[in-house]
Design an enzyme around this catalytic site. Structure first.
Site, mmCIF file in Angstrom:
data_model
loop_
_atom_site.group_PDB
_atom_site.id
_atom_site.type_symbol
_atom_site.label_atom_id
_atom_site.label_comp_id
_atom_site.label_asym_id
_atom_site.label_seq_id
_atom_site.Cartn_x
_atom_site.Cartn_y
_atom_site.Cartn_z
ATOM 1 N N SER A 8 0.834 -1.196 0.000
ATOM 2 C CA SER A 8 0.000 0.000 0.000
ATOM 3 C C SER A 8 0.867 1.244 0.000
ATOM 4 O O SER A 8 1.668 1.458 0.921
ATOM 5 C CB SER A 8 -0.909 0.018 1.228
ATOM 6 O OG SER A 8 -1.551 1.273 1.340
ATOM 7 N N HIS A 31 -1.276 -1.115 -4.129
ATOM 8 C CA HIS A 31 -2.565 -0.773 -3.545
ATOM 9 C C HIS A 31 -2.605 0.733 -3.308
ATOM 10 O O HIS A 31 -1.707 1.307 -2.674
ATOM 11 C CB HIS A 31 -2.743 -1.524 -2.223
ATOM 12 C CG HIS A 31 -4.093 -1.388 -1.622
ATOM 13 N ND1 HIS A 31 -5.172 -2.142 -2.030
ATOM 14 C CD2 HIS A 31 -4.555 -0.583 -0.622
ATOM 15 C CE1 HIS A 31 -6.237 -1.817 -1.311
ATOM 16 N NE2 HIS A 31 -5.886 -0.865 -0.457
ATOM 17 N N ASP A 33 -4.796 3.826 -1.803
ATOM 18 C CA ASP A 33 -5.893 4.214 -0.926
ATOM 19 C C ASP A 33 -6.361 5.625 -1.266
ATOM 20 O O ASP A 33 -5.611 6.591 -1.100
ATOM 21 C CB ASP A 33 -5.466 4.149 0.538
ATOM 22 C CG ASP A 33 -5.293 2.713 1.014
ATOM 23 O OD1 ASP A 33 -6.242 1.928 0.843
ATOM 24 O OD2 ASP A 33 -4.215 2.389 1.543
ATOM 25 N N MET A 35 -8.939 8.468 -0.244
ATOM 26 C CA MET A 35 -9.797 8.876 0.878
ATOM 27 C C MET A 35 -10.244 10.319 0.680
ATOM 28 O O MET A 35 -9.467 11.161 0.234
ATOM 29 C CB MET A 35 -9.043 8.748 2.205
ATOM 30 C CG MET A 35 -8.436 7.377 2.451
ATOM 31 S SD MET A 35 -7.652 7.301 4.086
ATOM 32 C CE MET A 35 -6.635 5.834 3.913
ATOM 33 N N HIS A 64 -8.449 1.419 -3.863
ATOM 34 C CA HIS A 64 -9.430 1.217 -2.797
ATOM 35 C C HIS A 64 -10.064 2.565 -2.488
ATOM 36 O O HIS A 64 -9.424 3.451 -1.913
ATOM 37 C CB HIS A 64 -8.721 0.628 -1.574
ATOM 38 C CG HIS A 64 -9.594 0.462 -0.382
ATOM 39 N ND1 HIS A 64 -9.093 0.226 0.881
ATOM 40 C CD2 HIS A 64 -10.947 0.473 -0.232
ATOM 41 C CE1 HIS A 64 -10.081 0.120 1.748
ATOM 42 N NE2 HIS A 64 -11.214 0.269 1.092
ATOM 43 N N MET A 66 -12.189 4.827 -0.505
ATOM 44 C CA MET A 66 -12.848 5.080 0.775
ATOM 45 C C MET A 66 -13.480 6.465 0.675
ATOM 46 O O MET A 66 -13.019 7.443 1.290
ATOM 47 C CB MET A 66 -11.833 4.977 1.924
ATOM 48 C CG MET A 66 -11.420 3.552 2.204
ATOM 49 S SD MET A 66 -9.992 3.408 3.316
ATOM 50 C CE MET A 66 -8.658 3.464 2.114
ATOM 51 N N MET A 135 -11.867 -5.412 5.409
ATOM 52 C CA MET A 135 -11.022 -4.526 6.206
ATOM 53 C C MET A 135 -10.740 -5.181 7.553
ATOM 54 O O MET A 135 -11.660 -5.578 8.268
ATOM 55 C CB MET A 135 -11.703 -3.178 6.412
ATOM 56 C CG MET A 135 -11.830 -2.330 5.160
ATOM 57 S SD MET A 135 -10.239 -1.899 4.419
ATOM 58 C CE MET A 135 -9.428 -1.005 5.759
ATOM 59 N N GLY A 140 -9.061 4.346 7.224
ATOM 60 C CA GLY A 140 -8.755 5.752 7.404
ATOM 61 C C GLY A 140 -7.285 6.047 7.608
ATOM 62 O O GLY A 140 -6.762 7.004 7.056
ATOM 63 N N GLY A 142 -3.194 4.204 8.185
ATOM 64 C CA GLY A 142 -2.322 3.047 8.212
ATOM 65 C C GLY A 142 -1.652 2.891 9.566
ATOM 66 O O GLY A 142 -1.787 3.731 10.461
ATOM 67 N N ASP A 173 -6.974 -6.030 4.275
ATOM 68 C CA ASP A 173 -6.267 -4.760 4.335
ATOM 69 C C ASP A 173 -6.294 -4.250 5.766
ATOM 70 O O ASP A 173 -7.373 -3.985 6.309
ATOM 71 C CB ASP A 173 -6.948 -3.765 3.391
ATOM 72 C CG ASP A 173 -6.257 -2.411 3.348
ATOM 73 O OD1 ASP A 173 -5.238 -2.234 4.043
ATOM 74 O OD2 ASP A 173 -6.744 -1.528 2.620
ATOM 75 N N GLY A 174 -5.100 -4.135 6.355
ATOM 76 C CA GLY A 174 -5.015 -3.579 7.693
ATOM 77 C C GLY A 174 -4.231 -4.447 8.646
ATOM 78 O O GLY A 174 -4.643 -5.568 8.936
ATOM 79 N N GLY A 195 1.191 -2.130 4.141
ATOM 80 C CA GLY A 195 1.745 -0.800 3.943
ATOM 81 C C GLY A 195 2.983 -0.557 4.768
ATOM 82 O O GLY A 195 4.103 -0.618 4.272
#
Length: 220
Positions: A8, A31, A33, A35, A64, A66, A135, A140, A142, A173-174, A195
């Site tokens: 990520s 990946h 993100d 947001m 992804h 969000m 998730m 929101g 990392g 993810d996470g 990430g």
């Protein structure tokens, strides 16, 4: 399918994204993100950066989203160069239509679920997607620790996909690291977003190889 590692770029140096992408030549995906500071309390990057990154790397981009109103914005990310586009089921008014629009543009369509969102209500629409993103942290930011309570949901999702004979990937993810990836792989995950574990390391490519090896061992 072969297990896949998707570093990520949320944890990368945004001023050196092309160099950071080149640091993980053995990754399967990058990946990305996106947001909007509305669906999640953070603001990252958008379509212009995705378009620029797609020109700077030959790695397929796994975007992804969000964001609010993904029905409106998601298909455009395929035009920007994303190979896979994930939107949150909690934010989407017409998920099947949105997935079909993404696929019509030649990209893979994926549905994301926050930790508290169960998979079972969406059983009948699983065939409309190429991937389900579970998730394993609250979306929101990392650097969070994986929520162990999400691992049973990975297993239940795998059981539903197998029940219907669907070739749909499960992405997590996470909090993915050398300490957590094995139990997620054993539960049925196929694609692993990492990430901080990758880009905070001295040798990101070595971490990618190690994560893949651990996941393959657990799956075997």
């Amino acid at each position: 399918m072969a297990l896949q590692i998707a570093p990520s770029i949320l944890a990368a140096d945004f001023a050196r994204l092309a160099d950071e992408a080149a640091a993980v030549p053995n990754a399967d995906w990058l990946h990305v993100d996106v947001m909007d500071n509305h669906f999640v309390p953070n603001l990252t990057l958008g379509m212009p950066v995705v378009e620029a990154l797609a020109k700077a790397t030959d790695k397929p981009l796994d975007c992804h989203l969000m964001i609010e109103h993904p029905d409106r914005w998601a298909p455009g990310y395929a035009d920007a160069g994303a190979s896979s586009i994930t939107f949150h089921i909690e934010a989407c008014r017409a998920p099947i239509l949105t997935a079909r629009e993404i696929r019509a543009k030649g990209a893979r369509a994926a549905m994301a679920l926050r930790p508290a969102t169960p998979i079972e209500p969406y059983e009948d629409m699983l065939s409309e997607f190429d991937m389900i993103l579970i998730m394993t942290i609250e979306p929101g930011f990392g650097g969070q620790q994986l929520l162990d309570a999400c691992v049973p949901k990975i297993r239940r999702t795998r059981e539903l996909l197998d029940k219907h004979g669907l070739d749909v990937w499960i992405e997590i993810d996470g909090g993915v690291s050398a300490y957590t990836i094995e139990r997620c792989a054993e539960a049925g995950a196929d694609v692993f977003v990492a990430g901080s574990a990758v880009f905070n390391a001295d040798d990101p490519s070595l971490v990618v190889d190690n994560l893949r090896s651990l996941a393959e061992r657990a799956r075997a």
